[in-house]
Design an enzyme around this catalytic site. Structure first.
Site, PDB file in Angstrom:
ATOM      1  N   THR A 172       0.844  -1.199   0.000  1.00 28.13           N
ATOM      2  CA  THR A 172       0.000   0.000   0.000  1.00 28.13           C
ATOM      3  C   THR A 172       0.872   1.239   0.000  1.00 28.13           C
ATOM      4  O   THR A 172       1.857   1.311   0.741  1.00 28.13           O
ATOM      5  CB  THR A 172      -0.927   0.023   1.234  1.00 28.13           C
ATOM      6  OG1 THR A 172      -1.794  -1.119   1.180  1.00 28.13           O
ATOM      7  CG2 THR A 172      -1.777   1.287   1.246  1.00 28.13           C
ATOM      8  N   PHE A 174       1.182   5.196   0.777  1.00 29.91           N
ATOM      9  CA  PHE A 174       0.621   6.237   1.622  1.00 29.91           C
ATOM     10  C   PHE A 174       1.235   7.589   1.260  1.00 29.91           C
ATOM     11  O   PHE A 174       2.367   7.664   0.768  1.00 29.91           O
ATOM     12  CB  PHE A 174       0.921   5.959   3.106  1.00 29.91           C
ATOM     13  CG  PHE A 174       0.201   4.773   3.679  1.00 29.91           C
ATOM     14  CD1 PHE A 174      -0.976   4.936   4.400  1.00 29.91           C
ATOM     15  CD2 PHE A 174       0.713   3.494   3.514  1.00 29.91           C
ATOM     16  CE1 PHE A 174      -1.637   3.846   4.937  1.00 29.91           C
ATOM     17  CE2 PHE A 174       0.049   2.386   4.054  1.00 29.91           C
ATOM     18  CZ  PHE A 174      -1.122   2.576   4.759  1.00 29.91           C
TER      19      PHE A 174
END
Length: 277
Positions: A172, A174
């Protein structure tokens, strides 16, 4: 300065893990929604917000790109988290004791092989860290959670099995957001410029707008579109490019983009994370 970094979710969420990795000396502030995390920074309750924008398996995070332009915040850094999924259980529980595993529906889908091979049923929870908290509160050894090791640490659960996800590269991305803009050149892997824009209502406007990046040798690493204000005709684009707005070729490309578009807004100029490659 509050020395706090806000994130969406409960303690132990992967966003919390991102905060610990990127800013280990800051206090992580859990927030109910992405908007709450943004508001915490704007209201001075936190200095930074940690917001997930995309996942290598499931694509972009819903609603984030539409929130960024009106957030009043600036991107100052990107951070990548390798999403390792772990089987968390009450202390002393054995694998054969487990009947059901609880987690967010996305994580349940990512551990299909492990759950099938061990005859473990799936139960959908609101989120990953919340599922770990529920397992600790319910106290039933037949119930496990799929979450981060950090969640196990926070809620007093044992890690019975580590890294049980089916895919080996689930990551992921960010963005760290701040009230203060920082366009200084920093880092060792080049700079990224993120911006949003709307194309003018003329034929082939997007094609012409993108042409400036190609002819000036600017690498565009991301281009995504989404509707604005609930209209099918008003489309906004989010883009990441390699380079700094003061680089001659980037400046030329942005000048050409401006001719074919409206409402260009630079969201941040920040160092590229070495893990993006």
């Amino acid at each position: 300065m509050t020395n706090r970094i806000a994130f969406q979710g409960e303690p132990g969420a992967y966003s919390h893990q991102a905060c610990r990795q990127a800013r280990p000396n800051m206090e992580a502030l859990p927030c109910r929604t992405f908007e709450d995390a943004i508001d915490a920074v704007n209201e001075g309750k936190a200095d930074l917000a940690m917001l997930p924008v995309e996942n290598s398996t499931y694509g972009r995070v819903a609603d984030i790109h539409s929130l960024l332009p009106k957030s009043g915040l600036h991107i100052i850094e990107e951070h990548f988290v390798r999403v390792h999924i772990n089987l968390l259980v009450l202390p002393g529980t054995k694998l054969e004791d487990i009947d059901t595993a609880m987690s967010h529906t996305v994580l349940l889908g990512q551990c299909h092989d492990f759950l099938r091979d061990n005859n473990i049923h799936r139960r959908v929870g609101a989120d990953t860290a919340g599922s770990a908290r529920q397992v600790a509160e319910i106290g039933d050894p037949s119930l496990a959670a799929l979450a981060s090791e950090l969640a196990g640490e926070i809620y007093g659960l044992d890690v019975l099995a580590r890294h049980i996800e089916d895919e080996g590269n689930n990551t992921t991305r960010f963005l760290l957001m701040s009230r203060e803009e920082d366009r200084t050149r920093r880092g060792t892997d080049g700079m990224i410029t993120s911006f949003v824009f709307e194309v003018r209502n003329i034929p082939a406007a997007l094609y012409k707008a993108m042409g400036g990046f190609a002819t000036n040798g600017v690498n565009m690493t991301k281009l995504e579109s989404y509707m604005v204000g609930g209209s099918f005709t008003a489309t906004q684009f989010y883009a990441d490019i390699e380079g700094h707005p003061e680089d001659p070729n980037v400046k030329l490309a942005l000048d050409e983009l401006e001719y074919f578009t409206t409402n260009i807004k630079i969201l941040g100029v920040y160092p590229a994370d070495e893990r993006r490659n």
